[in-house]
Write an enzyme that holds these catalytic residues in place. Structure first.
Site, PDB file in Angstrom:
ATOM      1  N   GLU A 248      41.653  45.905  36.599  1.00  0.00           N
ATOM      2  CA  GLU A 248      42.158  45.581  37.948  1.00  0.00           C
ATOM      3  C   GLU A 248      43.580  46.603  38.364  1.00  0.00           C
ATOM      4  O   GLU A 248      44.712  46.259  37.560  1.00  0.00           O
ATOM      5  CB  GLU A 248      42.427  44.396  38.479  1.00  0.00           C
ATOM      6  CG  GLU A 248      41.215  43.402  37.958  1.00  0.00           C
ATOM      7  CD  GLU A 248      41.184  41.671  38.032  1.00  0.00           C
ATOM      8  OE1 GLU A 248      42.727  41.723  37.181  1.00  0.00           O
ATOM      9  OE2 GLU A 248      40.136  41.091  37.401  1.00  0.00           O
ATOM     10  N   CYS A 282      48.882  43.609  45.481  1.00  0.00           N
ATOM     11  CA  CYS A 282      47.685  44.576  44.832  1.00  0.00           C
ATOM     12  C   CYS A 282      46.821  44.679  46.199  1.00  0.00           C
ATOM     13  O   CYS A 282      45.763  45.379  46.932  1.00  0.00           O
ATOM     14  CB  CYS A 282      46.534  44.276  44.110  1.00  0.00           C
ATOM     15  SG  CYS A 282      46.699  42.880  43.372  1.00  0.00           S
TER      16      CYS A 282
HETATM   17  P1  NAD Z   1      51.831  49.546  35.507  1.00  0.00           P
HETATM   18  O1  NAD Z   1      50.614  49.964  35.510  1.00  0.00           O
HETATM   19  O2  NAD Z   1      53.286  50.040  35.381  1.00  0.00           O
HETATM   20  O3  NAD Z   1      52.326  48.470  34.150  1.00  0.00           O
HETATM   21  C1  NAD Z   1      51.616  47.485  33.840  1.00  0.00           C
HETATM   22  C2  NAD Z   1      51.571  46.796  32.632  1.00  0.00           C
HETATM   23  O4  NAD Z   1      50.968  48.005  32.355  1.00  0.00           O
HETATM   24  C3  NAD Z   1      52.690  46.410  32.173  1.00  0.00           C
HETATM   25  O5  NAD Z   1      52.716  45.155  31.383  1.00  0.00           O
HETATM   26  C4  NAD Z   1      53.273  47.993  31.438  1.00  0.00           C
HETATM   27  O6  NAD Z   1      53.651  47.807  30.374  1.00  0.00           O
HETATM   28  C5  NAD Z   1      51.591  48.041  30.779  1.00  0.00           C
HETATM   29  N1  NAD Z   1      51.616  49.558  30.911  1.00  0.00           N
HETATM   30  C6  NAD Z   1      52.307  50.654  30.763  1.00  0.00           C
HETATM   31  N2  NAD Z   1      52.312  51.977  30.601  1.00  0.00           N
HETATM   32  C7  NAD Z   1      51.637  51.799  29.283  1.00  0.00           C
HETATM   33  C8  NAD Z   1      50.731  52.214  28.219  1.00  0.00           C
HETATM   34  N3  NAD Z   1      50.813  53.558  28.458  1.00  0.00           N
HETATM   35  N4  NAD Z   1      49.761  51.965  27.781  1.00  0.00           N
HETATM   36  C9  NAD Z   1      50.186  50.454  27.806  1.00  0.00           C
HETATM   37  N5  NAD Z   1      49.879  50.089  28.617  1.00  0.00           N
HETATM   38  C10 NAD Z   1      51.100  49.853  29.494  1.00  0.00           C
HETATM   39  O7  NAD Z   1      51.756  48.029  37.114  1.00  0.00           O
HETATM   40  P2  NAD Z   1      52.866  47.542  37.306  1.00  0.00           P
HETATM   41  O8  NAD Z   1      54.073  48.364  38.112  1.00  0.00           O
HETATM   42  O9  NAD Z   1      53.630  46.661  36.060  1.00  0.00           O
HETATM   43  O10 NAD Z   1      52.542  47.078  38.265  1.00  0.00           O
HETATM   44  C11 NAD Z   1      51.745  47.193  40.246  1.00  0.00           C
HETATM   45  C12 NAD Z   1      50.670  48.046  39.104  1.00  0.00           C
HETATM   46  O11 NAD Z   1      49.397  47.062  39.555  1.00  0.00           O
HETATM   47  C13 NAD Z   1      50.120  47.986  41.389  1.00  0.00           C
HETATM   48  O12 NAD Z   1      49.576  49.605  40.950  1.00  0.00           O
HETATM   49  C14 NAD Z   1      49.187  46.834  41.781  1.00  0.00           C
HETATM   50  O13 NAD Z   1      48.162  47.133  42.711  1.00  0.00           O
HETATM   51  C15 NAD Z   1      48.090  46.183  40.116  1.00  0.00           C
HETATM   52  N6  NAD Z   1      47.453  44.901  40.683  1.00  0.00           N
HETATM   53  C16 NAD Z   1      46.764  45.272  40.425  1.00  0.00           C
HETATM   54  C17 NAD Z   1      45.603  43.673  40.380  1.00  0.00           C
HETATM   55  C18 NAD Z   1      44.140  44.131  40.894  1.00  0.00           C
HETATM   56  O14 NAD Z   1      44.157  42.655  40.200  1.00  0.00           O
HETATM   57  N7  NAD Z   1      43.749  44.917  41.329  1.00  0.00           N
HETATM   58  C19 NAD Z   1      46.516  42.977  40.690  1.00  0.00           C
HETATM   59  C20 NAD Z   1      48.020  43.073  40.628  1.00  0.00           C
HETATM   60  C21 NAD Z   1      48.266  44.165  40.628  1.00  0.00           C
END
Ligand code: NAD
Length: 480
Positions: A248, A282
């Site tokens: 997501e 999001c």
């Molecule tokens: P992010 O991708 O920076 O981080 C999300 C998670 O992934 C964190 O726990 C982070 O530590 C982990 N992560 C980062 N790099 C990684 C890697 N290389 N390997 C494994 N894990 C890794 O996202 P964010 O800044 O925390 O959240 C915001 C984003 O989330 C926005 O783009 C938003 O649209 C999206 N989002 C989507 C939904 C949906 O339902 N589609 C819901 C909420 C947020």
């Protein structure tokens, strides 16, 4: 009070050497610290989850339901504390952590516990007398990786179906928001979830707990919510171990306002779709398209509404918009506004950091921001800003606005506002997104598919759609 968070592995609260600060976004103060999980903690958590899988997956669904209901009850009865921790984590105003929000976190667990205990199965009798039926086995160890913006909602949204269908879990919460997941692990223990069934390892993404979980050979499935680029990295890192993936990802929703929309309701919906959770959402609809006859009135009244939002102390029940998550994120959001202006757009209101008196002078507050005159190919209309910034653009006909709404790489959600029933259905069906709300925003039924198209995700979760993520269907073909 200083919060000293621990991992939760095999039913025990454990520490690891390096710790990182937990910062309250609204003041910039350090309010505690969390441990950074390394490969060792991920290995331990995955081993514990693997060992627990043998018995958890064999429990009757009704027994799993009993335990998960206790977990949901515990979430509800600790609602006030969870709401406070969520605000300390995220900076979102308490009034948005309403009872409804916490109940939804509990409902995520309860709904899937019930669903798994009561779900039907499929049968395909053949003309030649054979009978096929389908069993649903749990997949194994589920790695759940979640973002910082609505942590409790998204953590429970994944934990619920994963556990209810008989999988065991290693959760890696976002590093900016460890408090809620820490509390969830305490509540899981209190509710009698057997050791190893649910584990939480804190830490970062790249070369930290997140990546180690992604690469771990004994994790069978990854359910990830976060940025699109992170999803791309996770997909590459998970390829050698061929994990099942559910993603997501980001969004850039459109809010399409026809001139006949029910005016006051439409304005309320538009304000919520723009500024809920400081726009760090999001599902937000920051691209507002307004039919030309209503455009001037909309701009005037929407700008007025944006200006009058009370931004400040998230713990104050009157506050309507809180702090952005971190200084670097605030800078990033301001950068989008600056470049939009350089590209020729105009700021109708906002656009700046909001300076507040102590202790909030250390927070990351921003004025609700409305941008006019951006063109649909500009960065501000194409890239996810993830802050309290919207563009308002007039449109002349349905075909044009549908093309603009569909004209980004994302496809998560959209809002359509009109009193014309036929038009509402027509436009909703033409939008390339996973969810369309007509005359409302962020209404969720846990039975419906949730997820996005294009760069907004892979797969759907929710109701029976979660079966595709968290179970292995097995066909049994019987000669009769
Ligand atoms: P992010 O991708 O920076 O981080 C999300 C998670 O992934 C964190 O726990 C982070 O530590 C982990 N992560 C980062 N790099 C990684 C890697 N290389 N390997 C494994 N894990 C890794 O996202 P964010 O800044 O925390 O959240 C915001 C984003 O989330 C926005 O783009 C938003 O649209 C999206 N989002 C989507 C939904 C949906 O339902 N589609 C819901 C909420 C947020």
């Amino acid at each position: 009070m200083a919060y000293e968070v621990s991992h939760f592995i095999n039913g025990e609260f454990v520490d690891s050497g390096r710790r990182f600060p937990i910062v309250y976004p609204a003041t910039g103060e350090q309010i505690g610290s969390a441990p950074e999980g390394s490969e060792a903690e991920i290995d331990q958590a995955v081993a514990a989850a693997r060992a627990a899988f043998a018995s958890w997956s064999r429990l009757k669904p009704s027994e799993r339901r009993r335990i998960l209901h206790r977990f949901a009850d515990a979430i509800e009865s600790h609602g006030d504390e969870l709401a406070r921790l969520e605000t300390l984590d995220v900076g979102r105003p308490m009034r948005e952590n309403s009872r409804h929000y916490i109940q939804r976190a509990a409902a995520n667990i309860r709904f899937f516990a019930d669903f798994a205990a009561m779900m039907p199965s499929e049968a395909y009798p053949m003309e030649n007398g054979y009978i096929n039926y389908v069993l649903r086995h749990p997949v194994g160890v589920a790695g759940l990786i979640t973002p910082w913006n609505v942590p409790l909602l998204l953590e429970t949204w994944k934990i619920g179906p994963a556990l209810a269908f008989g999988n065991t879990v290693v959760l890696k919460p976002a590093e900016w928001t460890p408090l809620g997941a820490w509390k969830l692990s305490q509540l899981a223990k209190e509710s009698g979830l057997p050791p190893g069934v649910f584990n939480v390892v804190h830490g970062f993404g790249p070369q930290s707990a997140g990546e180690f979980l992604t690469r771990h050979p004994d994790v069978n499935i990854l359910s990830f919510t976060g940025e699109t680029v992170t999803g791309q990295t996770i997909m590459a890192n998970a390829a050698p171990t061929l994990k099942r993936l559910s993603f997501e990802l980001g969004g850039k929703g459109a809010n399409i306002v026809f001139a006949d929309a029910e005016w006051d309701r439409m304005l309320d919906v538009s304000v919520r779709a723009a500024f809920f959770n400081q726009g760090e959402f999001c599902l937000a609809s920051p691209r507002i398209f307004v039919e030309r006859p209503a455009y001037d009135r909309f701009v005037e009244e929407f700008v007025q509404r944006a200006r009058s939002l009370r931004v400040g102390d998230p713990m104050d029940p009157e506050t309507q918009m809180g702090s952005l998550i971190a200084p670097e994120h605030l800078e990033r959001v301001l950068g989008f506004v600056e470049r939009a202006v350089q590209a020729g757009a105009r700021v109708a209101t906002g656009g700046r950091r909001l300076e507040l008196p102590a202790p909030f002078n250390g927070g990351n507050f921003m004025e609700p921001t409305v941008i006019l005159g951006a063109s649909s190919n500009d960065e501000i209309c194409q890239t996810e800003v993830f802050g309290p910034v919207v563009t308002v653009t007039p449109f002349d006909d349905e075909e044009e606005v549908v093309a603009w709404a569909n004209g980004t790489q994302y496809g998560l959600s959209a809002v359509v506002q009109t009193k014309d029933v036929r038009r509402a259905h027509r436009v909703a069906a033409a939008l390339q997104v996973g969810t369309v709300w007509v005359n409302d925003f962020f209404v969720r039924d846990l039975r419906v598919p949730f997820g996005g198209m294009k760069f907004s995700g892979i797969g759907r979760e929710g109701g029976h759609y979660s079966l595709e993520v968290f179970t292995e269907p097995v066909n049994i073909c019987v000669a009769v």
